[in-house]
Motif scaffolding. Structure first.
Motif, PDB file in Angstrom:
ATOM      1  N   CYS A 439       0.838  -1.200   0.000  1.00  0.00           N
ATOM      2  CA  CYS A 439       0.000   0.000   0.000  1.00  0.00           C
ATOM      3  C   CYS A 439       0.874   1.252   0.000  1.00  0.00           C
ATOM      4  O   CYS A 439       2.020   1.239   0.465  1.00  0.00           O
ATOM      5  CB  CYS A 439      -0.924   0.001   1.217  1.00  0.00           C
ATOM      6  SG  CYS A 439      -2.176  -1.289   1.175  1.00  0.00           S
ATOM      7  N   ILE A 440       0.303   2.344  -0.506  1.00  0.00           N
ATOM      8  CA  ILE A 440       1.041   3.605  -0.631  1.00  0.00           C
ATOM      9  C   ILE A 440       0.558   4.562   0.449  1.00  0.00           C
ATOM     10  O   ILE A 440      -0.632   4.891   0.514  1.00  0.00           O
ATOM     11  CB  ILE A 440       0.824   4.229  -2.024  1.00  0.00           C
ATOM     12  CG1 ILE A 440       1.260   3.242  -3.114  1.00  0.00           C
ATOM     13  CG2 ILE A 440       1.576   5.548  -2.147  1.00  0.00           C
ATOM     14  CD1 ILE A 440       0.899   3.686  -4.523  1.00  0.00           C
ATOM     15  N   SER A 441       1.484   5.001   1.287  1.00  0.00           N
ATOM     16  CA  SER A 441       1.122   5.929   2.367  1.00  0.00           C
ATOM     17  C   SER A 441       0.812   7.311   1.811  1.00  0.00           C
ATOM     18  O   SER A 441       1.409   7.749   0.826  1.00  0.00           O
ATOM     19  CB  SER A 441       2.264   6.022   3.386  1.00  0.00           C
ATOM     20  OG  SER A 441       2.482   4.782   4.016  1.00  0.00           O
ATOM     21  N   CYS A 442      -0.117   7.995   2.470  1.00  0.00           N
ATOM     22  CA  CYS A 442      -0.467   9.358   2.085  1.00  0.00           C
ATOM     23  C   CYS A 442       0.479  10.347   2.760  1.00  0.00           C
ATOM     24  O   CYS A 442       0.940  10.122   3.888  1.00  0.00           O
ATOM     25  CB  CYS A 442      -1.897   9.683   2.510  1.00  0.00           C
ATOM     26  SG  CYS A 442      -3.150   8.691   1.690  1.00  0.00           S
ATOM     27  N   GLY A 443       0.738  11.437   2.097  1.00  0.00           N
ATOM     28  CA  GLY A 443       1.501  12.515   2.692  1.00  0.00           C
ATOM     29  C   GLY A 443       0.562  13.494   3.371  1.00  0.00           C
ATOM     30  O   GLY A 443      -0.666  13.367   3.300  1.00  0.00           O
ATOM     31  N   PRO A 444       1.120  14.501   4.058  1.00  0.00           N
ATOM     32  CA  PRO A 444       0.277  15.527   4.687  1.00  0.00           C
ATOM     33  C   PRO A 444      -0.664  16.173   3.670  1.00  0.00           C
ATOM     34  O   PRO A 444      -0.258  16.500   2.556  1.00  0.00           O
ATOM     35  CB  PRO A 444       1.309  16.536   5.216  1.00  0.00           C
ATOM     36  CG  PRO A 444       2.544  15.722   5.442  1.00  0.00           C
ATOM     37  CD  PRO A 444       2.558  14.713   4.337  1.00  0.00           C
ATOM     38  N   GLY A 445      -1.919  16.310   4.060  1.00  0.00           N
ATOM     39  CA  GLY A 445      -2.908  16.943   3.193  1.00  0.00           C
ATOM     40  C   GLY A 445      -3.585  16.011   2.214  1.00  0.00           C
ATOM     41  O   GLY A 445      -4.526  16.412   1.526  1.00  0.00           O
ATOM     42  N   GLU A 446      -3.132  14.750   2.145  1.00  0.00           N
ATOM     43  CA  GLU A 446      -3.740  13.787   1.219  1.00  0.00           C
ATOM     44  C   GLU A 446      -4.723  12.893   1.967  1.00  0.00           C
ATOM     45  O   GLU A 446      -4.308  12.158   2.873  1.00  0.00           O
ATOM     46  CB  GLU A 446      -2.667  12.899   0.575  1.00  0.00           C
ATOM     47  CG  GLU A 446      -1.721  13.619  -0.352  1.00  0.00           C
ATOM     48  CD  GLU A 446      -0.720  12.659  -0.987  1.00  0.00           C
ATOM     49  OE1 GLU A 446      -0.462  12.802  -2.196  1.00  0.00           O
ATOM     50  OE2 GLU A 446      -0.201  11.772  -0.278  1.00  0.00           O
ATOM     51  N   PRO A 447      -6.007  12.923   1.620  1.00  0.00           N
ATOM     52  CA  PRO A 447      -6.972  12.040   2.289  1.00  0.00           C
ATOM     53  C   PRO A 447      -6.655  10.584   2.010  1.00  0.00           C
ATOM     54  O   PRO A 447      -6.221  10.229   0.911  1.00  0.00           O
ATOM     55  CB  PRO A 447      -8.315  12.437   1.655  1.00  0.00           C
ATOM     56  CG  PRO A 447      -8.074  13.773   1.021  1.00  0.00           C
ATOM     57  CD  PRO A 447      -6.644  13.783   0.613  1.00  0.00           C
ATOM     58  N   GLY A 448      -6.836   9.754   3.012  1.00  0.00           N
ATOM     59  CA  GLY A 448      -6.572   8.332   2.826  1.00  0.00           C
ATOM     60  C   GLY A 448      -7.331   7.477   3.813  1.00  0.00           C
ATOM     61  O   GLY A 448      -7.896   7.967   4.800  1.00  0.00           O
ATOM     62  N   LEU A 449      -7.354   6.195   3.530  1.00  0.00           N
ATOM     63  CA  LEU A 449      -8.034   5.220   4.385  1.00  0.00           C
ATOM     64  C   LEU A 449      -7.152   4.896   5.584  1.00  0.00           C
ATOM     65  O   LEU A 449      -5.968   4.583   5.434  1.00  0.00           O
ATOM     66  CB  LEU A 449      -8.320   3.955   3.583  1.00  0.00           C
ATOM     67  CG  LEU A 449      -9.105   2.840   4.269  1.00  0.00           C
ATOM     68  CD1 LEU A 449     -10.556   3.243   4.446  1.00  0.00           C
ATOM     69  CD2 LEU A 449      -9.010   1.549   3.447  1.00  0.00           C
ATOM     70  N   LEU A 450      -7.711   4.969   6.785  1.00  0.00           N
ATOM     71  CA  LEU A 450      -6.954   4.651   7.992  1.00  0.00           C
ATOM     72  C   LEU A 450      -6.871   3.141   8.161  1.00  0.00           C
ATOM     73  O   LEU A 450      -7.889   2.449   8.145  1.00  0.00           O
ATOM     74  CB  LEU A 450      -7.616   5.278   9.214  1.00  0.00           C
ATOM     75  CG  LEU A 450      -6.911   5.035  10.559  1.00  0.00           C
ATOM     76  CD1 LEU A 450      -5.533   5.694  10.571  1.00  0.00           C
ATOM     77  CD2 LEU A 450      -7.756   5.577  11.708  1.00  0.00           C
ATOM     78  N   VAL A 451      -5.648   2.629   8.325  1.00  0.00           N
ATOM     79  CA  VAL A 451      -5.436   1.197   8.531  1.00  0.00           C
ATOM     80  C   VAL A 451      -4.523   0.999   9.739  1.00  0.00           C
ATOM     81  O   VAL A 451      -3.728   1.883  10.087  1.00  0.00           O
ATOM     82  CB  VAL A 451      -4.808   0.520   7.283  1.00  0.00           C
ATOM     83  CG1 VAL A 451      -5.699   0.699   6.069  1.00  0.00           C
ATOM     84  CG2 VAL A 451      -3.406   1.063   6.997  1.00  0.00           C
TER      85      VAL A 451
END
Length: 646
Positions: A439-451
Motif C-alpha cells: 500500500c502507498i502511504s499518504c503525505g500531509p494533506g492527502e486524504p486516505g483510508l486509515l489502517v
C-alpha cells in the motif's frame, strides 16, 4: 521524507559522537548541523511543535501496555479488575440512575452481578453460551452482562431501537440461547416471539405485564432476589483473550454486524480514555449514551468498573435536561457522540449550562464548525475528541485540544504506533498498490483510508473481528506495510496535516466525486447545518442518468417549511465551492438518525431525487437561473433525459 532522513542521520551521528566520548553540547551541535544541512528546518519545526504531545502520547501508550501485560500475567479479566475496585471502596456510589435518583454502590453492583452469575449457572448456562440483553440503559444492564462475564457467559448487547426483522436477525446471528428484555420492550419481543424459535428462553427484567409479555417468559427480578449474592464458584477462564460480549455496528449501511469484544479490548478502550484525559477516581461521569454501544458501555461505564469513578446513567439523551443533570450530580466529565453537541447548541440559553463542574467532554463526532462555539458557550476546558470503532485496532485521540482533530500520529516516531493513511481507489475504496504490491502511504494533506497493522499477540494491535467470518475477512488487507503482514481496514477516510494531526473526512462510500472533485459529505453537512442554525442535515451523492459521478443532494429537516431555498443558496455561494453545492434539496419533517446519533442515509439515498418516491418538497439547482426551483415529475423526466444542464 528528506527531512525525516536528515533527522535519522543527525540522531545517528549524535549517538556515534557520544560513543566516542564527545561532550553532549558538542554532539548536539554537530547533530543539529547535520540535520539542518540536510534540509531539516521543517523537521525542527515539527519536533518543536509536537515533542511534548508525542511524549505524553507515548507515556499513555506505554502505561496501558505495561498494565495490560501485568493483567495478562495474572490471567485477569474485567470482573477481576472490578473486584479490586469493590475492595477499595465498597460503599462509594458506582452508578446513579438519573430516572429514579437511585444510587448503586460498588458493593450493591457486585452482589447483583453475583446473583446473576449464580442464577444462570443454576439454570444450566455454561462458559461460552450467549445471552442477548435487550433493554434500555439502566444499572441492571451493567449488572447483567457483568454477572454473566463472571462465569464466562457472553452477552449480546442488542440495540433497543431495533424491531421485527432487524431485532430477530441480531439475536439469531449471536447464537443466543436466551434473551433478557426490559419490561418497557415487552411489546417488541411479543411482535417477534414466533420468529425467535421455540427453544429461546425469555426473561423479563423490570415491569412485568402478563398481558404483554409472551406466555413462556420468566420474571427475572424475583429470581435474582432469591439467588445467592456470594461470589460464584470460579470458572476456568483464559483471561484477557476471552470473549466478554458482542456489540453491534450501528447499521448505517446494511444489517448490523456483531463485533467481538474480548476482556483486553474492554480494558484497553477504558484505560486509554482514563490516562489520555487524566481522569481521576473522584471524577463523576455523565453518561447519556446507549449502553449497547461501546462509547457508553466501555468508555463510560468502563471508568466505573476499572477505575472506580461514579457514573451517572441517563436512560436517554435529553438536550433540555443535559446541563441540569450535570449541575445536580456535580459531574466533572461528560460524554458526547454524533450530533449531541449540535443538539445542545440548538437549545435556548439556560442558567445551568454554565453553573456546572464539567471540565472535560469526551467523545467523537464534534464537528469542527461548532467546536470553539461549544467550548466557549458551555465553558468546557478540554475536548477529548477521539477516533475509534468498537472493533478497530487503530484508535487515535486528541490529547491537546487541537481544534477539529480526532487524534494524531507522531511524525517523529511514526512506527511506535503502526497505523497509516493509505491511498485508495476513489470508486472502489480498495487500497492502491505500488510496484512491490504494498500500500502507498499518504503525505500531509492527502486524504486516505486509515489502517492499523494487526498483531494478534499484542492486545493493542489485535483484531478480533465479528461473529461472521465473512464480515471479518472483508476488514483485513494483506501486504500493507510489508510483505506478509495484515492490517485492519477502518473504512474511514481521514487526512493528516504536517504536524501529524488527523481529521475525519468521511466514512467509506460517503465521499463522492462531482465535476472531477471529491466532495466530503461530512464537511458539507457541517457547513449546511451551521448556516441553518444547527438544523439536522444529511448530505449524499445521487446518480443522474448519463452523467459522470454523483450529484450532491441534501435532506434538510424543515417541519414548519421555514427554509427559503434561495436564501440558502445565497449563503452557500459564500461558503462552498461550486462543485460542493447540493444540486438537489429535500425538505422533510425530520432526518433519520441511528441510536448513536449518526445521520442515517440509507433510505434517502435509495429514494434519490425521484418525486415518485416521496411527498417531501424537492428542489433542483437551475444553474442558468442561478437559483433552486421546485422539482416536479416533469422536471425530473427532463433531467433524466439529459435535457437540463447540471
Amino acid at each position: 521524507m528528506r527531512a525525516l532522513g536528515a533527522c535519522t542521520a543527525s540522531l545517528g551521528s549524535l549517538g556515534l559522537m557520544r560513543f566516542f566520548g564527545l561532550p553532549w553540547a558538542w554532539s548536539l551541535a554537530a547533530a543539529l548541523g547535520i540535520g539542518l544541512g540536510g534540509g531539516g528546518w521543517r523537521l525542527l519545526r515539527v519536533v518543536f511543535k509536537t515533542a511534548l504531545r508525542d511524549l505524553f502520547g507515548l507515556s499513555v501508550l506505554l502505561r496501558v501496555k505495561y498494565k495490560l501485560r501485568r493483567h495478562q500475567r495474572a490471567q485477569s479479566t474485567v470482573p477481576k479488575m472490578f473486584q479490586d475496585v469493590v475492595r477499595r471502596h465498597p460503599d462509594k456510589a458506582a452508578l446513579i440512575y438519573e430516572a429514579t435518583g437511585e444510587k448503586w454502590t460498588f458493593r450493591a453492583l457486585d452482589e447483583y452481578s453475583n446473583a446473576v452469575a449464580n442464577y444462570f449457572c443454576e439454570q444450566g448456562f455454561r462458559r461460552g453460551d450467549v445471552v442477548a440483553v435487550f433493554m434500555e440503559s439502566r444499572p441492571e444492564f451493567v449488572g447483567l452482562w457483568l454477572g454473566m462475564a463472571k462465569v464466562g457467559i457472553e452477552a449480546a448487547l442488542i440495540n433497543f431501537n431495533l424491531r421485527l426483522d432487524s431485532l430477530v436477525y441480531c439475536v439469531a446471528t449471536s447464537g443466543a440461547k436466551a434473551v433478557i428484555f426490559g419490561g418497557e420492550l415487552a411489546p417488541a419481543i411479543a411482535e417477534v416471539n414466533g420468529m425467535l424459535g421455540k427453544n429461546m428462553v425469555k426473561f423479563c427484567s423490570g415491569d412485568y405485564n402478563a398481558d404483554v409479555v409472551p406466555a413462556d417468559t420468566r420474571h427475572l427480578d424475583p429470581l435474582l432476589s432469591a439467588a445467592s449474592k456470594l461470589p460464584p464458584s470460579q470458572v476456568p477462564l483464559k483471561g484477557l483473550d476471552d470473549r466478554l460480549f458482542y456489540i453491534y455496528t450501528s447499521g448505517t449501511t446494511g444489517m448490523p454486524k456483531a463485533a467481538i469484544v474480548v476482556h483486553s479490548r474492554y480494558y484497553r478502550i477504558a484505560a486509554f480514555g482514563y490516562y489520555a484525559y487524566k481522569m481521576q477516581p473522584d471524577d463523576v461521569l455523565y453518561n447519556c449514551l446507549p449502553l449497547y454501544h461501546s462509547a457508553g458501555n466501555i468508555m463510560g461505564v468502563g471508568q466505573c468498573l476499572i477505575h472506580g469513578l461514579t457514573v451517572v446513567i441517563r436512560k436517554k439523551f435529553s438536550a433540555s435536561r443535559f446541563w441540569d443533570d450535570c449541575a445536580k450530580y456535580k459531574c466533572t466529565v461528560i460524554q458526547y457522540i454524533g450530533e449531541i453537541c449540535r443538539y445542545l447548541l440548538n437549545q435556548p440559553v439556560r442558567e445551568s449550562e454554565t453553573q456546572h463542574c464539567v471540565r472535560l467532554a469526551v467523545g467523537n463526532g464534534l464537528r469542527p464548525t461548532i467546536w470553539e462555539e461549544f467550548t466557549r458557550r458551555f465553558r468546557i476546558k478540554q475536548i477529548g475528541e477521539f477516533y475509534g470503532a468498537t472493533e478497530c485496532n487503530c484508535s487515535i485521540a486528541n490529547l491537546d485540544g487541537k481544534v477539529g482533530a480526532c487524534g494524531f500520529n507522531s511524525r517523529i516516531l511514526p512506527n511506535v504506533y503502526p497505523i497509516r493513511l493509505v491511498k485508495v481507489n476513489e470508486d472502489t475504496m480498495e487500497p492502491v498498490r505500488d510496484s512491490r504490491g504494498l500500500c502507498i502511504s499518504c503525505g500531509p494533506g492527502e486524504p486516505g483510508l486509515l489502517v492499523g497493522q494487526i498483531n494478534q499477540q499484542d492486545p493493542l494491535r489485535r483484531f478480533d473481528g465479528y461473529v461472521s467470518e465473512s464480515a471479518t475477512s472483508k476488514k483485513i488487507a494483506y501486504n500493507v506495510f510489508q510483505k506478509g503482514d495484515q492490517a485492519y481496514l477502518s473504512g474511514d477516510v481521514l487526512v493528516m496535516d504536517e504536524l501529524g494531526y488527523m481529521y475525519f473526512k468521511d466514512r467509506s462510500g460517503d465521499t463522492f466525486r462531482w465535476r472531477g472533485e471529491n466532495v466530503s459529505t461530512t464537511e458539507v453537512e457541517g457547513i449546511l447545518s451551521h448556516v441553518l442554525n444547527q438544523t439536522d442535515v444529511a448530505v449524499y451523492g445521487v446518480q443522474v442518468p448519463g452523467v459522470e459521478g454523483k450529484a450532491g443532494m441534501a435532506a434538510i429537516a424543515d417541519p414548519k417549511a421555514k427554509v427559503n431555498p434561495n436564501v440558502l443558496y445565497q449563503e452557500l455561494q459564500k461558503v462552498l465551492p461550486p462543485y460542493a453545492r447540493p444540486i438537489f434539496l429535500r425538505f422533510l419533517p425530520q432526518v433519520d438518525t441511528t441510536g448513536t446519533f449518526k445521520i442515517q442515509k440509507t433510505r434517502l439515498q435509495r429514494e434519490g431525487f425521484d418525486p415518485h418516491q416521496t411527498s417531501d418538497r424537492l428542489h433542483f439547482l437551475d444553474l442558468k437561473l442561478g437559483k433552486y426551483v421546485p422539482l416536479d415529475e416533469y422536471l425530473y423526466e427532463r433531467i433524466c433525459a439529459g435535457k437540463v444542464a447540471l
